[in-house]
Design a protein around this motif. Structure first.
Motif, PDB file in Angstrom:
ATOM      1  N   VAL A 156       0.820  -1.271   0.051  1.00 10.39           N
ATOM      2  CA  VAL A 156       0.028   0.018  -0.078  1.00 10.39           C
ATOM      3  C   VAL A 156       0.933   1.033  -0.079  1.00 10.39           C
ATOM      4  O   VAL A 156       1.471   1.623   1.027  1.00 10.39           O
ATOM      5  CB  VAL A 156      -0.864   0.076   1.274  1.00 10.39           C
ATOM      6  N   ASP A 157       1.150   1.921  -1.205  1.00  9.01           N
ATOM      7  CA  ASP A 157       2.222   2.904  -1.357  1.00  9.01           C
ATOM      8  C   ASP A 157       1.230   4.273  -1.406  1.00  9.01           C
ATOM      9  O   ASP A 157       0.579   4.613  -2.227  1.00  9.01           O
ATOM     10  CB  ASP A 157       2.855   2.743  -2.541  1.00  9.01           C
ATOM     11  N   LEU A 158       1.389   5.142  -0.282  1.00  6.52           N
ATOM     12  CA  LEU A 158       0.829   6.291  -0.280  1.00  6.52           C
ATOM     13  C   LEU A 158       1.751   7.324  -0.210  1.00  6.52           C
ATOM     14  O   LEU A 158       1.656   8.474   0.522  1.00  6.52           O
ATOM     15  CB  LEU A 158      -0.077   6.282   1.022  1.00  6.52           C
ATOM     16  N   ASP A 159       3.111   7.112  -0.732  1.00  9.21           N
ATOM     17  CA  ASP A 159       3.796   8.095  -0.820  1.00  9.21           C
ATOM     18  C   ASP A 159       3.043   9.050  -2.164  1.00  9.21           C
ATOM     19  O   ASP A 159       2.524   8.465  -3.130  1.00  9.21           O
ATOM     20  CB  ASP A 159       5.059   7.695  -1.479  1.00  9.21           C
ATOM     21  N   VAL A 160       3.677  10.440  -2.139  1.00  9.42           N
ATOM     22  CA  VAL A 160       2.755  11.128  -3.143  1.00  9.42           C
ATOM     23  C   VAL A 160       3.250  10.878  -4.843  1.00  9.42           C
ATOM     24  O   VAL A 160       2.516  11.459  -5.678  1.00  9.42           O
ATOM     25  CB  VAL A 160       3.059  12.662  -2.849  1.00  9.42           C
ATOM     26  N   HIS A 161       4.524  10.195  -4.679  1.00 10.87           N
ATOM     27  CA  HIS A 161       4.898   9.730  -6.091  1.00 10.87           C
ATOM     28  C   HIS A 161       4.511   8.426  -6.332  1.00 10.87           C
ATOM     29  O   HIS A 161       4.597   7.414  -5.406  1.00 10.87           O
ATOM     30  CB  HIS A 161       6.429  10.115  -6.188  1.00 10.87           C
ATOM     31  N   GLN A 162       4.236   8.000  -7.707  1.00 13.77           N
ATOM     32  CA  GLN A 162       3.747   6.581  -7.893  1.00 13.77           C
ATOM     33  C   GLN A 162       5.113   5.559  -7.839  1.00 13.77           C
ATOM     34  O   GLN A 162       6.172   6.177  -8.016  1.00 13.77           O
ATOM     35  CB  GLN A 162       3.551   6.493  -9.525  1.00 13.77           C
ATOM     36  N   GLY A 163       4.736   4.556  -7.293  1.00 19.33           N
ATOM     37  CA  GLY A 163       5.555   3.406  -6.888  1.00 19.33           C
ATOM     38  C   GLY A 163       6.005   2.788  -8.394  1.00 19.33           C
ATOM     39  O   GLY A 163       5.516   1.601  -8.389  1.00 19.33           O
ATOM     40  N   ASN A 164       6.587   3.194  -9.487  1.00 18.19           N
ATOM     41  CA  ASN A 164       6.784   2.808 -10.752  1.00 18.19           C
ATOM     42  C   ASN A 164       7.653   1.441 -10.606  1.00 18.19           C
ATOM     43  O   ASN A 164       7.261   0.717 -11.458  1.00 18.19           O
ATOM     44  CB  ASN A 164       7.232   3.874 -11.484  1.00 18.19           C
ATOM     45  N   GLY A 165       8.804   1.561 -10.065  1.00 23.96           N
ATOM     46  CA  GLY A 165       9.502   0.452  -9.978  1.00 23.96           C
ATOM     47  C   GLY A 165       8.793  -0.860  -9.405  1.00 23.96           C
ATOM     48  O   GLY A 165       8.755  -1.924  -9.897  1.00 23.96           O
ATOM     49  N   THR A 166       8.187  -0.519  -8.147  1.00 24.93           N
ATOM     50  CA  THR A 166       7.418  -1.785  -7.662  1.00 24.93           C
ATOM     51  C   THR A 166       6.447  -2.419  -8.512  1.00 24.93           C
ATOM     52  O   THR A 166       6.152  -3.538  -8.645  1.00 24.93           O
ATOM     53  CB  THR A 166       6.614  -1.179  -6.144  1.00 24.93           C
ATOM     54  N   ALA A 167       5.571  -1.524  -9.000  1.00 22.31           N
ATOM     55  CA  ALA A 167       4.810  -1.767 -10.138  1.00 22.31           C
ATOM     56  C   ALA A 167       5.147  -2.623 -11.135  1.00 22.31           C
ATOM     57  O   ALA A 167       4.592  -3.751 -11.735  1.00 22.31           O
ATOM     58  CB  ALA A 167       3.967  -0.849 -10.767  1.00 22.31           C
ATOM     59  N   GLN A 184      -1.242  12.773  -9.942  1.00 21.95           N
ATOM     60  CA  GLN A 184      -1.161  12.508 -11.083  1.00 21.95           C
ATOM     61  C   GLN A 184      -0.269  13.159 -12.166  1.00 21.95           C
ATOM     62  O   GLN A 184       0.171  12.754 -13.029  1.00 21.95           O
ATOM     63  CB  GLN A 184      -2.605  12.918 -11.850  1.00 21.95           C
ATOM     64  N   LYS A 185      -0.042  14.501 -11.857  1.00 18.23           N
ATOM     65  CA  LYS A 185       0.921  15.094 -12.707  1.00 18.23           C
ATOM     66  C   LYS A 185       2.722  15.243 -12.190  1.00 18.23           C
ATOM     67  O   LYS A 185       3.171  16.041 -12.382  1.00 18.23           O
ATOM     68  CB  LYS A 185       0.229  16.747 -12.901  1.00 18.23           C
ATOM     69  N   ASN A 186       2.548  14.468 -10.899  1.00 20.06           N
ATOM     70  CA  ASN A 186       4.027  14.452 -10.217  1.00 20.06           C
ATOM     71  C   ASN A 186       4.862  13.456 -10.833  1.00 20.06           C
ATOM     72  O   ASN A 186       4.331  12.431 -11.620  1.00 20.06           O
ATOM     73  CB  ASN A 186       3.447  14.376  -9.018  1.00 20.06           C
ATOM     74  N   PHE A 187       6.127  13.231 -10.412  1.00 14.92           N
ATOM     75  CA  PHE A 187       6.997  12.292 -10.769  1.00 14.92           C
ATOM     76  C   PHE A 187       6.815  11.150 -10.309  1.00 14.92           C
ATOM     77  O   PHE A 187       6.098  11.039  -9.129  1.00 14.92           O
ATOM     78  CB  PHE A 187       8.493  12.785 -10.067  1.00 14.92           C
ATOM     79  N   PRO A 188       6.923   9.966 -10.903  1.00 12.82           N
ATOM     80  CA  PRO A 188       7.571   9.858 -12.507  1.00 12.82           C
ATOM     81  C   PRO A 188       6.601  10.245 -13.403  1.00 12.82           C
ATOM     82  O   PRO A 188       5.434   9.951 -13.423  1.00 12.82           O
ATOM     83  CB  PRO A 188       8.118   8.554 -12.520  1.00 12.82           C
ATOM     84  N   PHE A 189       6.982  10.862 -14.389  1.00 12.13           N
ATOM     85  CA  PHE A 189       6.132  11.535 -15.529  1.00 12.13           C
ATOM     86  C   PHE A 189       5.722  10.504 -16.591  1.00 12.13           C
ATOM     87  O   PHE A 189       4.613  10.486 -17.094  1.00 12.13           O
ATOM     88  CB  PHE A 189       6.670  12.655 -16.190  1.00 12.13           C
ATOM     89  N   ARG A 190       6.565   9.412 -16.610  1.00 11.43           N
ATOM     90  CA  ARG A 190       6.029   8.129 -17.315  1.00 11.43           C
ATOM     91  C   ARG A 190       5.867   6.953 -16.285  1.00 11.43           C
ATOM     92  O   ARG A 190       6.816   6.775 -15.737  1.00 11.43           O
ATOM     93  CB  ARG A 190       7.090   7.420 -18.209  1.00 11.43           C
ATOM     94  N   LYS A 191       4.652   6.609 -15.918  1.00 12.03           N
ATOM     95  CA  LYS A 191       4.400   5.941 -14.844  1.00 12.03           C
ATOM     96  C   LYS A 191       3.989   4.308 -15.658  1.00 12.03           C
ATOM     97  O   LYS A 191       3.760   4.158 -16.743  1.00 12.03           O
ATOM     98  CB  LYS A 191       2.853   6.486 -14.319  1.00 12.03           C
ATOM     99  N   GLU A 192       4.106   3.369 -14.361  1.00 14.98           N
ATOM    100  CA  GLU A 192       3.953   2.187 -14.770  1.00 14.98           C
ATOM    101  C   GLU A 192       2.350   1.772 -14.290  1.00 14.98           C
ATOM    102  O   GLU A 192       1.895   2.737 -13.673  1.00 14.98           O
ATOM    103  CB  GLU A 192       4.797   1.162 -14.090  1.00 14.98           C
ATOM    104  N   GLU A 193       1.997   0.419 -14.712  1.00 14.62           N
ATOM    105  CA  GLU A 193       0.674   0.050 -14.254  1.00 14.62           C
ATOM    106  C   GLU A 193       0.760  -0.566 -13.032  1.00 14.62           C
ATOM    107  O   GLU A 193       1.380  -1.808 -12.963  1.00 14.62           O
ATOM    108  CB  GLU A 193      -0.014  -0.368 -15.448  1.00 14.62           C
ATOM    109  N   SER A 194       0.171  -0.117 -11.837  1.00 10.78           N
ATOM    110  CA  SER A 194       0.098  -0.952 -10.506  1.00 10.78           C
ATOM    111  C   SER A 194      -1.236  -1.790 -10.916  1.00 10.78           C
ATOM    112  O   SER A 194      -2.045  -1.587 -11.794  1.00 10.78           O
ATOM    113  CB  SER A 194       0.074  -0.137  -9.578  1.00 10.78           C
ATOM    114  N   ASP A 195      -1.537  -2.572  -9.906  1.00  9.39           N
ATOM    115  CA  ASP A 195      -2.586  -3.307  -9.736  1.00  9.39           C
ATOM    116  C   ASP A 195      -3.850  -2.511  -9.383  1.00  9.39           C
ATOM    117  O   ASP A 195      -5.031  -2.676 -10.142  1.00  9.39           O
ATOM    118  CB  ASP A 195      -2.534  -4.401  -8.700  1.00  9.39           C
TER     119      ASP A 195
END
Length: 309
Positions: A156-167, A184-195
């Motif tokens: 459960v990742d509630l950091d303000v930046h997407q957990g792209n590596g984990t995803a 949505q508009k924050n880093f990383p700007f190319r996001k991965e797909e989490s569950d």
């Protein structure tokens, strides 16, 4: 409540570097002074074998000996040093120890960790190795030695930046559920797909955020039945954060934490948490957010102990 740290390893960062290295020692000092129920323990380093459950051998070696390509080091955001390499291993080791302790006691923590921008073969965004990913894989392997049913892990990742590596690491893996709630508009700007990804608009405040979190936890409940939760309790959704772009108050962040801990407690699922990001204009504000998380955690740890008596 057992809490693991590696604050003795301080990165030699250049003047003006925006990573707030001092926050970890400040947090440890506050916990030692204000929360007598916290048992502080020094983190052991993750071994090559443990890291290799997630990371490629070539990447592990390049961090160990400082031979990583300079462009890849710039993507991480830290200059290489022996202290950097050792601290990265210890940060993973702290989350491993926290997960083991939580499976025994219900709740445990890593003072650092939450390095969710790290992929199997590269780092990024101040993240070298992915502590939650390595800990998930190791807990699953250790669990399998004495249990017939596999261990399922919810991150459960509630950091303000997407957990792209984990995803990316757990993409297509039904044994690990990745939930990321982020700007949505924050880093990383190319996001991965989490569950499950929850994109939040700039300026999102307490009410909107907590409503979105309630919906996300309900969705997690419908889709997944974990035996362990790893919670990334980022301080960076706070309204005083330089990089967060959200507007959560102290009360909003504490309510966020209570919701996550209560979700796990109601289902009697052990929870280990890591602090993830926090870049407050005032470093004291970041530390206060994190201290508040530990206060909430200590109350839920006490519930687990009362249950076992």
């Amino acid at each position: 409540m057992q809490v693991f740290y590696a604050t003795q390893f301080v990165l030699p960062l250049p003047p003006g570097h925006r990573f707030p290295m001092a926050k970890y020692q400040l947090l440890r000092d506050r916990l030692a002074d204000e929360l007598p129920s916290v048992r502080l323990g020094q983190a052991l380093p993750a071994t090559d074998g443990e890291l290799a459950l997630v990371h490629t051998p070539a990447y592990i070696q390049s961090i160990a000996d400082g031979t990583l390509d300079p462009r890849a080091m710039r993507e991480i955001g830290f200059p290489w040093s022996e202290a950097m390499a050792e601290r990265a291993r210890r940060s993973v080791g702290a989350t491993i120890s926290a997960c083991r302790a939580s499976l025994r006691e219900g709740v445990s923590a890593n003072i650092a960790g939450g390095t969710h921008h790290s992929y199997a073969d590269k780092g990024g965004g101040f993240c070298v190795f992915n502590d939650a990913a390595v800990a998930s894989r190791l807990m699953q392997a250790e669990w399998a030695r004495s249990h017939a049913r596999p261990l399922r892990v919810a991150i459960v990742d509630l950091d303000v930046h997407q957990g792209n590596g984990t995803a990316r690491i757990f993409r297509g893996d039904p044994s690990v559920f990745t939930l990321s709630m982020h700007g949505q508009k924050n880093f990383p700007f190319r996001k991965e797909e989490s569950d499950l990804d929850v994109d939040l608009p700039d300026g999102c405040g307490d009410e909107e955020y907590l409503h979105a979190l309630d919906l996300a936890l309900d969705e997690l409940d419908r889709r997944f039945d974990p035996g362990l939760v790893i919670y990334l309790a980022g301080a960076d959704p706070h309204e005083g954060d330089r990089l967060g772009r959200l507007k959560l108050t102290w009360d909003g962040l504490e309510a966020r934490d209570r919701r996550v801990f209560d979700w796990a407690w109601q289902r009697r699922v052990p929870l280990a948490f890591a602090m993830a990001g926090g870049y407050g204009t005032r470093i004291e504000d970041t530390v206060q957010v994190q201290v508040n998380t530990f206060r909430v955690a200590a109350r839920y740890h006490e519930r687990w102990q009362n249950r076992s008596r």
